[in-house]
Scaffold this motif. Structure first.
Motif, mmCIF file in Angstrom:
data_model
loop_
_atom_site.group_PDB
_atom_site.id
_atom_site.type_symbol
_atom_site.label_atom_id
_atom_site.label_comp_id
_atom_site.label_asym_id
_atom_site.label_seq_id
_atom_site.Cartn_x
_atom_site.Cartn_y
_atom_site.Cartn_z
ATOM 1 N N ASP A 276 11.389 -0.365 11.786
ATOM 2 C CA ASP A 276 12.383 -1.122 11.019
ATOM 3 C C ASP A 276 11.831 -1.563 9.667
ATOM 4 N N ALA A 277 10.537 -1.856 9.608
ATOM 5 C CA ALA A 277 9.926 -2.369 8.378
ATOM 6 C C ALA A 277 9.452 -1.266 7.437
ATOM 7 N N LEU A 278 8.970 -0.141 8.003
ATOM 8 C CA LEU A 278 8.290 0.858 7.171
ATOM 9 C C LEU A 278 8.898 2.260 7.202
ATOM 10 N N THR A 279 9.859 2.492 8.101
ATOM 11 C CA THR A 279 10.444 3.825 8.307
ATOM 12 C C THR A 279 9.349 4.825 8.668
ATOM 13 N N LEU A 280 8.949 4.794 9.907
ATOM 14 C CA LEU A 280 7.908 5.688 10.413
ATOM 15 C C LEU A 280 8.379 7.139 10.423
ATOM 16 N N THR A 281 7.420 8.049 10.296
ATOM 17 C CA THR A 281 7.736 9.483 10.412
ATOM 18 C C THR A 281 7.147 10.090 11.681
ATOM 19 N N GLY A 282 6.257 9.350 12.323
ATOM 20 C CA GLY A 282 5.652 9.884 13.542
ATOM 21 C C GLY A 282 4.825 8.843 14.264
ATOM 22 N N LEU A 283 4.403 9.185 15.477
ATOM 23 C CA LEU A 283 3.641 8.283 16.341
ATOM 24 C C LEU A 283 2.418 8.983 16.899
ATOM 25 N N ILE A 284 1.371 8.207 17.100
ATOM 26 C CA ILE A 284 0.210 8.657 17.873
ATOM 27 C C ILE A 284 0.075 7.693 19.042
ATOM 28 N N LEU A 285 0.148 8.206 20.254
ATOM 29 C CA LEU A 285 -0.060 7.371 21.439
ATOM 30 C C LEU A 285 -1.500 7.548 21.888
ATOM 31 N N THR A 286 -2.229 6.431 21.968
ATOM 32 C CA THR A 286 -3.640 6.481 22.340
ATOM 33 C C THR A 286 -3.856 5.998 23.774
ATOM 34 N N LYS A 287 -5.058 6.245 24.266
ATOM 35 C CA LYS A 287 -5.528 5.745 25.574
ATOM 36 C C LYS A 287 -4.681 6.262 26.742
ATOM 37 N N LEU A 288 -4.124 7.450 26.579
ATOM 38 C CA LEU A 288 -3.306 7.999 27.662
ATOM 39 C C LEU A 288 -4.152 8.469 28.837
ATOM 40 N N ASP A 289 -5.456 8.609 28.625
ATOM 41 C CA ASP A 289 -6.327 8.996 29.737
ATOM 42 C C ASP A 289 -6.389 7.904 30.799
ATOM 43 N N LEU B 294 0.837 -1.206 0.000
ATOM 44 C CA LEU B 294 0.000 0.000 0.000
ATOM 45 C C LEU B 294 0.869 1.253 0.000
ATOM 46 N N LYS B 295 1.944 1.222 0.785
ATOM 47 C CA LYS B 295 2.863 2.355 0.832
ATOM 48 C C LYS B 295 3.460 2.619 -0.554
ATOM 49 N N ALA B 296 3.832 1.558 -1.255
ATOM 50 C CA ALA B 296 4.402 1.707 -2.598
ATOM 51 C C ALA B 296 3.377 2.275 -3.577
ATOM 52 N N ALA B 297 2.100 1.907 -3.370
ATOM 53 C CA ALA B 297 1.044 2.347 -4.291
ATOM 54 C C ALA B 297 0.675 3.810 -4.119
ATOM 55 N N VAL B 298 0.672 4.308 -2.868
ATOM 56 C CA VAL B 298 0.196 5.688 -2.633
ATOM 57 C C VAL B 298 1.317 6.676 -2.335
ATOM 58 N N GLN B 299 2.540 6.156 -2.066
ATOM 59 C CA GLN B 299 3.692 7.031 -1.805
ATOM 60 C C GLN B 299 3.378 8.089 -0.735
ATOM 61 N N PRO B 300 3.097 7.678 0.504
ATOM 62 C CA PRO B 300 2.710 8.635 1.548
ATOM 63 C C PRO B 300 3.840 9.575 1.954
ATOM 64 N N ASP B 301 3.464 10.760 2.400
ATOM 65 C CA ASP B 301 4.420 11.738 2.911
ATOM 66 C C ASP B 301 4.696 11.500 4.395
ATOM 67 N N GLU B 302 3.727 10.888 5.076
ATOM 68 C CA GLU B 302 3.862 10.557 6.490
ATOM 69 C C GLU B 302 3.406 9.118 6.710
ATOM 70 N N VAL B 303 4.178 8.376 7.511
ATOM 71 C CA VAL B 303 3.769 7.034 7.936
ATOM 72 C C VAL B 303 3.655 7.091 9.456
ATOM 73 N N ILE B 304 2.413 7.070 9.949
ATOM 74 C CA ILE B 304 2.154 7.278 11.367
ATOM 75 C C ILE B 304 1.742 5.970 12.031
ATOM 76 N N LEU B 305 2.459 5.594 13.082
ATOM 77 C CA LEU B 305 2.079 4.419 13.856
ATOM 78 C C LEU B 305 1.147 4.841 14.989
ATOM 79 N N VAL B 306 0.009 4.159 15.082
ATOM 80 C CA VAL B 306 -0.914 4.370 16.199
ATOM 81 C C VAL B 306 -0.647 3.263 17.217
ATOM 82 N N ALA B 307 -0.171 3.652 18.394
ATOM 83 C CA ALA B 307 0.208 2.667 19.417
ATOM 84 C C ALA B 307 -0.548 2.924 20.711
#
Length: 446
Positions: free
Chosen positions: A235-248, A205-218
């Motif tokens: 290591d697999a996708l070269t992330l550009t950023g993270l979203i940390l959820t459920k911090l409440d 999917l990354k190869a098909a759409v060429q994203p500017d950001e790859v965000i991991l939701v953790a």
């Protein structure tokens, strides 16, 4: 958020008060407690060790300024090091338009919800977001994203008949650009654990759409495991950023404190609840202040500006000034405050108040108070003096509460009205006595 860590860190630093000089001797015990606090928060052991070494190096031998206590100096040093640990510098998304963002993560991390939340946040900032349902294995995920997209008025694309994820992505991109979208968010399928098939599909999917950001939701509440997940995806996708959820629901904070240091990937957003508005841009300096019990006034003000209607606030202030405040006004004020989040989360943003724990039923009590007022007629809300015994029995039944709770609310509301009249009349001494009496009786019912 991170209440346990905050309590332990502030307790560790409390012992340094009154010390004239920072030395190895008086720092040893305090830093030992700080290290124990970090490890109990599930911070990576190497991250905790390096953090303590940097703090100790800066603390030992420093002369104490006349206007600042050693404890305050150490707090400042620890604050600055926490900011570095959480990730200094810009955490915004790339400014490019159209911006393509690939959202990845494990099943259950909050990926689909975060996609909609991010879309809503970007829309508020003037963007034209478009969300793509790429989880073809869970029809419920497609339905969920579609519902959220309609709710927040975001562009939406899905193809329920296809299992070709890269093909769906390419068609969705074409559709989004045709509709003049300038931010395209691609939701993807997750698994209960990282596996070869998941990674390969996302790579295609990354190869098909060429994203500017790859965000991991953790899921931030996973602690050290969230860090391991982030490292594997990076290591697999070269992330550009993270979203940390459920911090409440995360009292520890291990993921937030370790993830940037271990992966080198910045945290860009945090999820602080289930609702679409419970989503924030990540500010390392502000979170460091919250962790150390120093509050986060900037975020509190920003949240108030976003959720509280300015004209309505001015109207209420004028009514209070004139001592013309009724139960209908009180209900409107409660509903405005609720938009900002839970009472505990609001309290945590106030300096010196993060360690204060409200009763577990504080938000529940607010809902009960709201139910009582909503069970009144408009006339009764505007003229509380009408509330005789029979009316109060009817209201209690309508709200599903005991009559004593209705009586308690009316008694406290009557006290509040008296305080407003004192403020209007300028009788400050009497007002202070009245406030002390209210504090002794438990204050207002919310």
């Amino acid at each position: 958020m991170f209440e346990s860590l905050t309590e332990k860190l502030t307790g560790a630093l409390r012992n340094l008060r009154g010390t004239g000089t920072l030395s190895e001797a008086n720092m040893a015990d305090a830093l030992k407690e700080v290290r124990a606090a970090l490890l109990s928060a599930d911070v990576h052991f190497k991250v905790a060790r390096d953090f303590i070494d940097r703090v100790q190096e800066q603390c030992v031998g420093q002369s104490v300024l006349k206007s600042v206590s050693p404890g305050q100096q150490v707090v400042k040093i620890i604050h600055d090091e926490l900011v570095k640990l959480l990730g200094e510098g810009a955490t915004e998304l790339a400014a490019k338009r159209p911006l393509k963002v690939l959202m990845v993560g494990l099943h259950g991390s909050g990926k689909t919800t975060s996609t909609a939340k991010l879309g809503k946040l970007l829309k508020k900032k003037g963007a034209r977001p478009f969300v793509v349902a790429g989880d073809v294995y869970r029809p419920a995920a497609i339905d969920q994203l579609e519902i959220l997209a309609k709710q927040e008025e975001l562009g939406f694309y899905c193809d329920r008949a296809s299992k070709d994820v890269p093909g769906i992505g390419a068609k969705a991109l074409e559709s989004a650009l045709a509709q003049n979208a300038d931010v395209i968010l691609f939701d993807t399928a997750g698994r209960l654990q990282i596996d070869h098939d998941l990674i390969e599909e996302v790579k295609k999917l990354k190869a098909a759409v060429q994203p500017d950001e790859v965000i991991l939701v953790a899921d931030g509440a996973l602690g050290q495991e969230a860090v391991n997940v982030a490292k594997a995806f990076h290591d697999a996708l070269t992330l550009t950023g993270l979203i940390l959820t459920k911090l409440d629901g995360d009292t520890r904070g291990g993921a937030a404190l370790s993830i940037k240091s271990v992966t080198g990937v910045p945290i860009k957003f945090i999820g602080t609840g289930e609702k679409t508005e419970n989503f924030e841009i990540f500010h390392p300096d502000r979170l460091a202040s919250r962790i150390l019990g120093m509050g986060d006034v900037v975020s509190l003000v920003e949240k108030a500006q976003e959720t509280i209607d300015q004209k309505e606030a001015e109207r209420m202030a004028e009514k209070m000034r004139k001592a013309d405040f009724n139960l209908e006004d009180f209900l409107a004020q409660m509903q405005q405050v609720k938009k900002m989040g839970s009472m505990q989360s609001i309290l945590g943003m106030m300096p010196g108040m993060s360690g204060v724990q409200l009763p577990g039923d504080a938000d529940r009590q607010m809902k009960r108070t709201e139910a009582i007022i909503q069970s009144m007629t408009v006339q009764e809300r505007r003229k509380p003096s009408l509330l005789n015994g029979n009316r109060r029995i009817r209201i209690a039944k309508g709200a599903g509460v005991q009559v004593v709770e209705v009586n308690q609310l009316m008694k406290q509301f009557d006290q509040m009205q008296k305080m407003m009249k004192m403020m209007k009349g300028g009788n400050q001494k009497k007002l202070m006595r009245q406030m002390e009496q209210m504090r002794g009786r438990g204050g207002m019912p919310f």
